[in-house]
Design a protein around this motif. Structure first.
Motif, mmCIF file in Angstrom:
data_model
loop_
_atom_site.group_PDB
_atom_site.id
_atom_site.type_symbol
_atom_site.label_atom_id
_atom_site.label_comp_id
_atom_site.label_asym_id
_atom_site.label_seq_id
_atom_site.Cartn_x
_atom_site.Cartn_y
_atom_site.Cartn_z
ATOM 1 N N GLY A 87 4.292 14.167 2.991
ATOM 2 C CA GLY A 87 3.621 13.075 3.682
ATOM 3 C C GLY A 87 4.347 11.746 3.547
ATOM 4 N N LEU A 88 4.214 10.922 4.583
ATOM 5 C CA LEU A 88 4.747 9.563 4.541
ATOM 6 C C LEU A 88 3.748 8.673 3.804
ATOM 7 N N LEU A 89 4.240 7.849 2.869
ATOM 8 C CA LEU A 89 3.371 6.973 2.083
ATOM 9 C C LEU A 89 3.518 5.506 2.457
ATOM 10 N N ASP A 90 4.727 5.095 2.802
ATOM 11 C CA ASP A 90 4.969 3.672 3.054
ATOM 12 C C ASP A 90 6.358 3.532 3.689
ATOM 13 N N GLY A 91 6.727 2.333 4.002
ATOM 14 C CA GLY A 91 8.050 2.081 4.551
ATOM 15 C C GLY A 91 8.200 0.638 4.952
ATOM 16 N N ALA A 92 9.444 0.190 5.048
ATOM 17 C CA ALA A 92 9.736 -1.186 5.455
ATOM 18 C C ALA A 92 11.039 -1.172 6.230
ATOM 19 N N ILE A 93 10.919 -1.071 7.546
ATOM 20 C CA ILE A 93 12.095 -0.968 8.393
ATOM 21 C C ILE A 93 12.837 -2.302 8.486
ATOM 22 N N THR A 94 12.099 -3.405 8.398
ATOM 23 C CA THR A 94 12.721 -4.724 8.557
ATOM 24 C C THR A 94 13.126 -5.342 7.226
ATOM 25 N N ALA A 95 13.004 -4.607 6.131
ATOM 26 C CA ALA A 95 13.387 -5.131 4.819
ATOM 27 C C ALA A 95 14.903 -5.286 4.729
ATOM 28 N N GLU A 96 15.338 -6.025 3.726
ATOM 29 C CA GLU A 96 16.778 -6.198 3.515
ATOM 30 C C GLU A 96 17.449 -4.842 3.312
ATOM 31 N N GLY A 114 1.891 4.724 -10.266
ATOM 32 C CA GLY A 114 2.406 5.653 -11.262
ATOM 33 C C GLY A 114 2.766 7.013 -10.715
ATOM 34 N N ARG A 115 2.856 7.156 -9.383
ATOM 35 C CA ARG A 115 3.203 8.435 -8.765
ATOM 36 C C ARG A 115 4.709 8.538 -8.565
ATOM 37 N N GLU A 116 5.239 9.726 -8.747
ATOM 38 C CA GLU A 116 6.616 9.974 -8.365
ATOM 39 C C GLU A 116 6.683 10.050 -6.841
ATOM 40 N N VAL A 117 7.617 9.340 -6.258
ATOM 41 C CA VAL A 117 7.783 9.326 -4.808
ATOM 42 C C VAL A 117 9.268 9.469 -4.485
ATOM 43 N N ALA A 118 9.539 9.829 -3.246
ATOM 44 C CA ALA A 118 10.912 9.890 -2.756
ATOM 45 C C ALA A 118 11.138 8.705 -1.821
ATOM 46 N N VAL A 119 12.170 7.940 -2.068
ATOM 47 C CA VAL A 119 12.488 6.763 -1.264
ATOM 48 C C VAL A 119 13.801 7.030 -0.529
ATOM 49 N N LYS A 120 13.733 7.014 0.796
ATOM 50 C CA LYS A 120 14.924 7.212 1.633
ATOM 51 C C LYS A 120 15.382 5.855 2.123
ATOM 52 N N GLU A 121 16.614 5.516 1.784
ATOM 53 C CA GLU A 121 17.142 4.180 2.069
ATOM 54 C C GLU A 121 18.453 4.307 2.837
ATOM 55 N N LEU A 122 18.621 3.498 3.877
ATOM 56 C CA LEU A 122 19.876 3.507 4.606
ATOM 57 C C LEU A 122 21.030 3.128 3.686
ATOM 58 N N VAL A 123 22.181 3.748 3.902
ATOM 59 C CA VAL A 123 23.367 3.360 3.138
ATOM 60 C C VAL A 123 23.716 1.918 3.495
ATOM 61 N N ASP A 179 5.952 4.707 -7.940
ATOM 62 C CA ASP A 179 5.294 3.635 -7.198
ATOM 63 C C ASP A 179 4.343 2.865 -8.099
ATOM 64 N N SER A 180 3.645 1.891 -7.525
ATOM 65 C CA SER A 180 2.783 1.014 -8.315
ATOM 66 C C SER A 180 1.589 1.746 -8.902
#
Length: 270
Positions: free
Chosen positions: A60-69, A21-30, A18-19
Motif C-alpha cells: 500500500g501507498l502511505l505518503d509521498g511528496a512529489i514537489t519536495a526537494e 514507529g513503522r518500518e516503511v519503504a521510501v522510493k526516492e528519485l536519484v 516513520d513517525s
C-alpha cells in the motif's frame, strides 16, 4: 533512513522508520533526476495509480511528496524474499502451496484491476513472498486504465520474459496483458524457469510471439489454467478474478478441480 534495499536506474528504495514507529519503504528519485519533469511526472503517475489500490496482497501507498526537494513516495514495507530469489534458493513451489500462491497473486491482480489500474510489470522480481503469501510491489510503470499510453510503439517496457505478445508488438496494455504476466510468473514459481526461456531478447520475444511456453513440470490443474492465461489472443484470456475462483479450494480443504475456460467469463469442471 535505515538501509538501502533496492536501486534502479531512476530511483533508490530505502528502509526507513516513520513517525509512528513503522518500518516503511521510501522510493526516492536519484539525484540527477530530481529536477527532470519527465521523471517527476512518472513518479506522480506511480503514486496516483498505487493510491487507488486497496488489497491484502498489494503493497500500500502511505505518503509521498512529489514537489519536495527530494521527490519520493512512501510505501508499506513488505518483509520476505522476492520470488526471483526465493525459487533458485529454496526450489519451486509445490502442491497446495503453489495453488495458494497462484490464487493470492490472482486476487492481488484482481484488486489492482478493480481499482482501474494496470500494473504492467507483474514478474518474479516484483512479487515478495513470505511463506506462501505473495505481495505485489513496484508500480513504477503502472497506469490508470483509461490513461494515455505512456510508451511509444517499438519500446519494450517491463520485464521482457514476462510480457504479453501484444505488448511486444506495440499494442496498448490491458488487464489481459497483466493476466498473461501473472501466468508467466506462476510458471516460474512452479518450475524455476521463465516459461519462454532465457537468452537473447530476440529469442525470448520470438518464443512469446509464437506461443512456445514451456510448462513442463507444472502440475494440473494449475498447468491448464496457465495455458488459458497464456493464450495468444488477449480477448481469449479470462480475467484475474476468474483464475482466483478457479484456484479456490473445495469445501473441506480439498484441492481445486481441473478446470478449463469455455469463454471469457465461463468455467467448466473437467
Amino acid at each position: 533512513m535505515l538501509d538501502e534495499i533496492g536501486r534502479g536506474s531512476t530511483a533508490v528504495v530505502y528502509l526507513a522508520m516513520d513517525s509512528r514507529g513503522r518500518e516503511v519503504a521510501v522510493k526516492e528519485l536519484v539525484p540527477e533526476l530530481t529536477g527532470v519533469p519527465e521523471a517527476i511526472d512518472r513518479l506522480a503517475r506511480e503514486m496516483r495509480a498505487q493510491a487507488r489500490v486497496r488489497s491484502a496482497y498489494v503493497a500500500g501507498l502511505l505518503d509521498g511528496a512529489i514537489t519536495a526537494e527530494r521527490p519520493h513516495v512512501v510505501m508499506q514495507y513488505v518483509p520476505g524474499c522476492p520470488l526471483y530469489d526465493l525459487v533458485p534458493a529454496y526450489g519451486p513451489l509445490r502442491g497446495d502451496r503453489l495453488a495458494r500462491f497462484a490464487r493470492r497473486l490472482a486476487l492481488a491482480l484482481g484488486d489492482v484491476h478493480d481499482a482501474g489500474v494496470l500494473h504492467r510489470d507483474v514478474s518474479p522480481g516484483n512479487v515478495i513472498v513470505m511463506g506462501d503469501r505473495p505481495t505485489l510491489i513496484d508500480f513504477g510503470i503502472a497506469q490508470e486504465s483509461g490513461a494515455d499510453q505512456i510508451t511509444r510503439r517499438g519500446m519494450v517496457v517491463g520485464t521482457p520474459a514476462y510480457l504479453a505478445p501484444e505488448l511486444i508488438e506495440g499494442e496498448r496494455a490491458t488487464t489481459a496483458s497483466d493476466v498473461f504476466s501473472w501466468a508467466a510468473t506462476v510458471a516460474f514459481a512452479a518450475t524455476g524457469r521463465p516459461p519462454f526461456g532465457r537468452g537473447s531478447l530476440h529469442g525470448v520475444c520470438f518464443r512469446i510471439l509464437r506461443g512456445q511456453a514451456d510448462l513442463d513440470g507444472v502440475p494440473e490443474p494449475v498447468a491448464g489454467l496457465l495455458r488459458a492465461a497464456l493464450r495468444r489472443d488477449p480477448a481469449e484470456r479470462p480475467p484475474a478474478r476468474w483464475f482466483a475462483g478457479a484456484l479456490a479450494p473445495l469445501p473441506g480443504g480439498g484441492r481445486p478441480r481441473a478446470v478449463h475456460a469455455t469463454a471469457r467469463d465461463g468455467v467448466a469442471a473437467a
